[in-house]
Write a protein that holds these residues in place. Sequence first.
Motif, short mmCIF file in Angstrom:
data_model
loop_
_atom_site.label_atom_id
_atom_site.label_comp_id
_atom_site.label_asym_id
_atom_site.label_seq_id
_atom_site.Cartn_x
_atom_site.Cartn_y
_atom_site.Cartn_z
N THR A 29 24.43 -7.77 -23.97
CA THR A 29 25.22 -7.49 -22.78
C THR A 29 24.36 -6.67 -21.84
N LEU A 30 24.40 -7.00 -20.56
CA LEU A 30 23.62 -6.29 -19.55
C LEU A 30 24.54 -5.48 -18.65
N LYS A 31 24.05 -4.33 -18.20
CA LYS A 31 24.78 -3.50 -17.24
C LYS A 31 23.82 -3.07 -16.15
N MET A 32 24.21 -3.31 -14.91
CA MET A 32 23.42 -2.87 -13.76
C MET A 32 24.16 -1.68 -13.13
N PRO A 33 23.65 -0.46 -13.33
CA PRO A 33 24.33 0.71 -12.77
C PRO A 33 24.42 0.66 -11.25
N THR A 34 25.56 1.11 -10.73
CA THR A 34 25.80 1.15 -9.30
C THR A 34 25.65 2.58 -8.79
N PHE A 35 25.76 2.76 -7.49
CA PHE A 35 25.71 4.10 -6.90
C PHE A 35 26.83 4.96 -7.48
N GLU A 36 28.03 4.41 -7.56
CA GLU A 36 29.16 5.16 -8.12
C GLU A 36 28.86 5.57 -9.56
N HIS A 37 28.32 4.65 -10.34
CA HIS A 37 27.95 4.94 -11.72
C HIS A 37 26.95 6.09 -11.76
N GLY A 38 25.94 6.04 -10.94
CA GLY A 38 24.92 7.09 -10.91
C GLY A 38 25.49 8.44 -10.54
N GLN A 39 26.40 8.47 -9.58
CA GLN A 39 27.01 9.73 -9.20
C GLN A 39 27.85 10.33 -10.33
N LEU A 40 28.67 9.51 -10.95
CA LEU A 40 29.51 10.01 -12.05
C LEU A 40 28.66 10.48 -13.22
N ASP A 41 27.61 9.75 -13.53
CA ASP A 41 26.69 10.12 -14.59
C ASP A 41 26.05 11.48 -14.29
N ALA A 42 25.58 11.65 -13.06
CA ALA A 42 24.94 12.91 -12.68
C ALA A 42 25.92 14.07 -12.75
N ILE A 43 27.15 13.85 -12.33
CA ILE A 43 28.14 14.93 -12.34
C ILE A 43 28.42 15.40 -13.76
N VAL A 44 28.69 14.47 -14.67
CA VAL A 44 29.02 14.89 -16.04
C VAL A 44 27.79 15.50 -16.72
N ALA A 45 26.60 14.95 -16.50
CA ALA A 45 25.39 15.53 -17.10
C ALA A 45 25.12 16.92 -16.54
N ASP A 46 25.30 17.08 -15.23
CA ASP A 46 25.09 18.41 -14.62
C ASP A 46 26.12 19.41 -15.12
N LEU A 47 27.34 18.96 -15.36
CA LEU A 47 28.37 19.85 -15.91
C LEU A 47 27.97 20.32 -17.31
N ILE A 48 27.53 19.40 -18.14
CA ILE A 48 27.09 19.76 -19.50
C ILE A 48 25.93 20.75 -19.43
#
Length: 185
Positions: A29-48
Amino acid sequence: MSWTEYQQLIANRDQRSTPRLKYANGYLTLKMPTFEHGQLDAIVADLIVAILNQQLRDYVRTTPVTLQIPEQAGIEPDHCFWLNNWAAVSGNSRIDLATDPPPDIAVEVDVTNFTNIADYELFQVPEIWLIRGNVLAIFAFTSEGYAQTESSQFFPDIAIPNRYQQVMAAVAAGASPPRAIRSIL
């Protein structure tokens, strides 16, 4: 797809992190991250990271990383954090689950319903943090598979899903993600 074909695909991808790949039961299965995906990923990682830094805890974090169990499965979480076992992987150039511990937390941002928590069972990652929009759900690994839980074993005194929603509400109200994180900590 065979395991060998999957390994060739990873090798041909070289050092690029997209598309994200998931291999299980002979299927890719392939996943192409989107801008929204990148923003949410950055927010949760920065929170941690902000919480870990506030607590003066050591950790290793990475994105992307390919976790594999030869001949069976491969998965690429959006972020991985080694907390209890950070020293065991610090300085490694690759993760080999035959000798290295799995990450303590794997973060998956699911904009398109790509994630199946059961895919992580072979890897025995202690916690999967699944983000779907403004909701963060924590799944803890148990002897019977993954079960959703209200709190993280790594942050038992912090209501992580609640904090994440507070950050997202502040961002929706116009705060930058770093300011939102600072304001709730």
